[in-house]
Design a protein around this motif. Structure first.
Motif, PDB file in Angstrom:
ATOM      1  N   SER A 254      -8.036 -14.742  17.969  1.00 38.56           N
ATOM      2  CA  SER A 254      -8.930 -14.357  16.896  1.00 38.56           C
ATOM      3  C   SER A 254      -8.867 -12.902  16.504  1.00 38.56           C
ATOM      4  CB  SER A 254     -10.140 -14.373  17.197  1.00 38.56           C
ATOM      5  OG  SER A 254     -10.815 -14.119  18.598  1.00 38.56           O
ATOM      6  N   ALA A 255      -7.758 -12.211  17.121  1.00 39.98           N
ATOM      7  CA  ALA A 255      -7.357 -10.549  17.061  1.00 39.98           C
ATOM      8  C   ALA A 255      -8.809  -9.990  17.406  1.00 39.98           C
ATOM      9  CB  ALA A 255      -7.013 -10.270  15.456  1.00 39.98           C
TER      10      ALA A 255
ATOM     11  N   PRO B  26      -9.924 -13.912  22.362  1.00 36.37           N
ATOM     12  CA  PRO B  26      -9.874 -12.390  21.476  1.00 36.37           C
ATOM     13  C   PRO B  26      -9.073 -11.451  22.062  1.00 36.37           C
ATOM     14  CG  PRO B  26     -11.844 -12.709  22.723  1.00 36.37           C
ATOM     15  CD  PRO B  26     -11.044 -14.170  22.985  1.00 36.37           C
ATOM     16  N   LEU B  27      -8.956 -10.488  21.429  1.00 37.14           N
ATOM     17  CA  LEU B  27      -8.144  -9.442  22.208  1.00 37.14           C
ATOM     18  C   LEU B  27      -9.030  -8.374  23.311  1.00 37.14           C
ATOM     19  CD1 LEU B  27      -5.959  -8.249  19.096  1.00 37.14           C
ATOM     20  CD2 LEU B  27      -5.203  -9.659  21.062  1.00 37.14           C
TER      21      LEU B  27
ATOM     22  N   VAL C 295     -13.480  -2.158  29.687  1.00 32.56           N
ATOM     23  CA  VAL C 295     -12.929  -2.846  28.590  1.00 32.56           C
ATOM     24  C   VAL C 295     -11.593  -3.757  29.053  1.00 32.56           C
ATOM     25  CG1 VAL C 295     -11.375  -1.366  27.460  1.00 32.56           C
ATOM     26  CG2 VAL C 295     -12.627  -2.849  25.961  1.00 32.56           C
ATOM     27  N   SER C 296     -11.340  -4.708  28.423  1.00 32.26           N
ATOM     28  CA  SER C 296     -10.287  -5.399  28.786  1.00 32.26           C
ATOM     29  C   SER C 296      -9.293  -5.498  27.601  1.00 32.26           C
ATOM     30  CB  SER C 296     -10.496  -6.877  28.944  1.00 32.26           C
ATOM     31  OG  SER C 296     -10.889  -7.666  27.909  1.00 32.26           O
ATOM     32  N   TYR C 297      -7.923  -5.467  27.852  1.00 31.23           N
ATOM     33  CA  TYR C 297      -7.089  -5.574  26.710  1.00 31.23           C
ATOM     34  C   TYR C 297      -6.145  -6.925  26.989  1.00 31.23           C
ATOM     35  CZ  TYR C 297      -7.578  -0.682  26.857  1.00 31.23           C
ATOM     36  OH  TYR C 297      -7.918   0.864  26.949  1.00 31.23           O
ATOM     37  N   ASN C 298      -6.355  -7.837  26.177  1.00 25.66           N
ATOM     38  CA  ASN C 298      -6.020  -9.014  26.116  1.00 25.66           C
ATOM     39  C   ASN C 298      -4.661  -9.481  25.351  1.00 25.66           C
ATOM     40  OD1 ASN C 298      -8.473  -9.577  27.205  1.00 25.66           O
ATOM     41  ND2 ASN C 298      -9.290 -10.635  25.934  1.00 25.66           N
ATOM     42  N   SER C 299      -3.669 -10.284  26.300  1.00 21.54           N
ATOM     43  CA  SER C 299      -2.526 -10.556  25.492  1.00 21.54           C
ATOM     44  C   SER C 299      -2.302 -12.153  26.487  1.00 21.54           C
ATOM     45  CB  SER C 299      -1.426  -9.755  26.184  1.00 21.54           C
ATOM     46  OG  SER C 299      -0.247 -10.155  25.736  1.00 21.54           O
ATOM     47  N   TYR C 300      -1.589 -12.792  25.444  1.00 22.74           N
ATOM     48  CA  TYR C 300      -1.359 -14.274  25.893  1.00 22.74           C
ATOM     49  C   TYR C 300      -0.105 -14.545  25.854  1.00 22.74           C
ATOM     50  CZ  TYR C 300      -6.302 -14.065  25.021  1.00 22.74           C
ATOM     51  OH  TYR C 300      -7.770 -13.694  24.846  1.00 22.74           O
ATOM     52  N   LEU C 301       0.466 -15.326  26.965  1.00 19.22           N
ATOM     53  CA  LEU C 301       2.022 -15.967  26.970  1.00 19.22           C
ATOM     54  C   LEU C 301       2.056 -17.309  26.907  1.00 19.22           C
ATOM     55  CD1 LEU C 301       4.887 -15.177  26.953  1.00 19.22           C
ATOM     56  CD2 LEU C 301       4.740 -14.832  29.397  1.00 19.22           C
ATOM     57  N   LEU C 302       2.616 -17.911  25.847  1.00 21.75           N
ATOM     58  CA  LEU C 302       2.642 -19.278  25.588  1.00 21.75           C
ATOM     59  C   LEU C 302       4.043 -19.800  26.097  1.00 21.75           C
ATOM     60  CD1 LEU C 302       1.649 -21.858  24.076  1.00 21.75           C
ATOM     61  CD2 LEU C 302       2.838 -21.251  22.187  1.00 21.75           C
TER      62      LEU C 302
ATOM     63  N   GLY D 136     -14.744 -10.644  20.133  1.00 22.22           N
ATOM     64  CA  GLY D 136     -14.764  -9.781  21.532  1.00 22.22           C
ATOM     65  C   GLY D 136     -15.763  -8.991  22.084  1.00 22.22           C
ATOM     66  N   SER D 137     -15.529  -8.170  23.017  1.00 21.10           N
ATOM     67  CA  SER D 137     -16.781  -7.696  23.783  1.00 21.10           C
ATOM     68  C   SER D 137     -16.296  -6.172  24.555  1.00 21.10           C
ATOM     69  CB  SER D 137     -17.438  -8.681  24.319  1.00 21.10           C
ATOM     70  OG  SER D 137     -18.522  -7.820  25.400  1.00 21.10           O
TER      71      SER D 137
END
Length: 418
Positions: free
Chosen positions: A164-165, A225-226, A34-41, A169-170
């Motif tokens: 989208s929290a 997604p997260l 599984v991935s744990y997604n985080s994004y940096l603007l 997701g998947s």
């Protein structure tokens, strides 16, 4: 080296994969990770959007430092407080003592419950609020019970990005890919996307529908997604899947045959039914042993198909335990709008068929139990062939009825638009 990818000109993916975890939420098998997604603007002000599970915290902080490249972190935005996304909050706040948290009121409450030191370091936001960070303005959309009560979705009005929290997701680790169009999503990801939604969020279809209505009013170019892959093409495709799942509308006309068999006799009856269905032209069939198939797969396939056959041996004058677990999971996740056929078996006191039908009638909503069924005494024999044929005909009739109802509804909608 870093596991960073660019989403848009100013937005970076800084999450990572977990391939060592065997059970997601300590219950759902994830053999492909599984991935744990985080994004940096990266704007005039820098905004880190959600964090990751402890399992990849070191990789995560390395990615964040690399993208910031000496700049300070101004804000940490938390859309969802579940620990697989929020476990690293303390680490981020210690690493960047000038950063201010942005979250919903309930999320701040949950942070305190988890023991995070957030006092005097947060801004509470709610539905309709927005914040500008330079070129980018983020608007906040409340999405309670998708699938926790504190959840926000965040929308970047400049680049049309929806964060989208847990929605969209998947399961499956990203493995270097970031975008859904970089894989054969139908072939390799759809089943795991469905299994993720139906088991994690499936209970809250009404809330998901409300969130989808809000999303439908936005001009979305990216869905971030997260878990899982980012959508930048065919967004209507994944939205359509979510509409089906959230409304409990089957994706496909087909049959899931779920059987519980101790010594192979009920299994043989289920296999015989599958053969007869194929002879009748119904070949979109999934045949599953409830004892060897994880219940999360059974739930996902129940969401997928229009028809369900439950075939169970009697055990201690009751439904076979693994079948009973499946029924209870269906109830817990509000599965509905399926046509169900029942087959039971027993040697000295057959009870399974009667008790499964009673459970569906009394414990579940909008499940159409078809009148054609089959009661076996120990094993299948030629005398039961007519009853087996009746089940096939009942399934065919239910499919025809569903098609006619859909056509009628479509015609009515078309008429209403004129």
């Amino acid at each position: 080296m870093y596991t960073v990818r660019k989403v848009t000109e100013d937005l970076y993916y800084v999450g990572g994969d977990d391939r060592r975890l065997a059970l997601f939420e300590n219950i759902f098998p994830i053999p492909e990770g599984v991935s744990y997604n985080s994004y940096l603007l990266m704007d005039e002000k820098t905004v880190l959007i959600d964090t990751v599970d402890w399992a990849i915290a070191r990789e995560y902080l390395t990615n964040v430092r690399h993208v910031l490249n000496g700049k300070d972190l101004d804000y940490l935005l938390i859309n969802h407080m579940e620990p697989d996304h929020a476990a690293s909050i303390d680490l981020v706040l210690k690493e960047y003592p000038n950063a201010t948290l942005i979250a919903s009121e309930k999320a701040i409450l949950f942070m305190r419950q988890f023991g995070f030191d957030v006092d005097d370091r947060y801004i509470e936001v709610k539905e309709g609020d927005s914040m500008s960070f330079g070129k980018h303005t983020l608007a906040f959309v409340e999405a309670p019970m998708v699938h926790w009560p504190e959840v926000l979705m965040t929308y970047d009005t400049k680049d049309k990005v929806l964060f989208s929290a847990d929605a969209f997701g998947s399961f499956i680790a990203n493995n270097g890919r970031l975008f859904a169009d970089e894989v054969d999503w139908d072939r390799d990801y759809l089943d795991e996307g469905r299994r993720y939604y139906t088991n994690i969020v499936g209970k809250y279809g009404t809330f998901v529908q409300k969130a989808l209505e809000k999303a439908g009013g936005l001009d979305i170019k990216y869905i971030c997604p997260l878990h899982g892959l980012v959508w930048r093409k065919d967004i209507g495709y994944i939205l359509d899947k979510y509409v089906h799942w959230a409304t409990y509308e089957p994706e496909e006309e087909g049959v899931l045959i779920a059987y519980a068999s101790m010594y192979g006799n009920t299994e043989y009856a289920a296999q015989t039914l599958a053969t007869k269905l194929c002879e009748a032209g119904i070949t979109n069939i999934s045949l599953r042993d409830v004892s060897s198939t994880d219940v999360s797969v059974l739930i996902a396939e129940t969401f997928k198909y229009s028809n369900l056959v439950l075939a169970s041996v009697t055990y201690n004058l009751n439904i076979y335990p693994k079948m009973n677990d499946f029924l209870n999971d269906m109830k817990a996740l509000n599965v509905s709008n399926r046509a169900v056929s029942i087959m039971g078996n027993g040697t000295w006191a057959p009870q399974a068929a009667e008790k499964m039908e009673k459970f569906l009638d009394e414990e579940m909503r909008l499940m159409d139990v078809l009148p054609e069924g089959l009661d076996l005494v120990s094993s299948l024999n030629d005398m039961k062939e007519k009853e087996m044929d009746s089940i096939v005909e009942g399934i065919k009739d239910s499919m025809k009825k569903r098609r006619e109802e859909k056509a009628k509804a479509k015609s009515q909608r078309a008429g209403a638009k004129k």
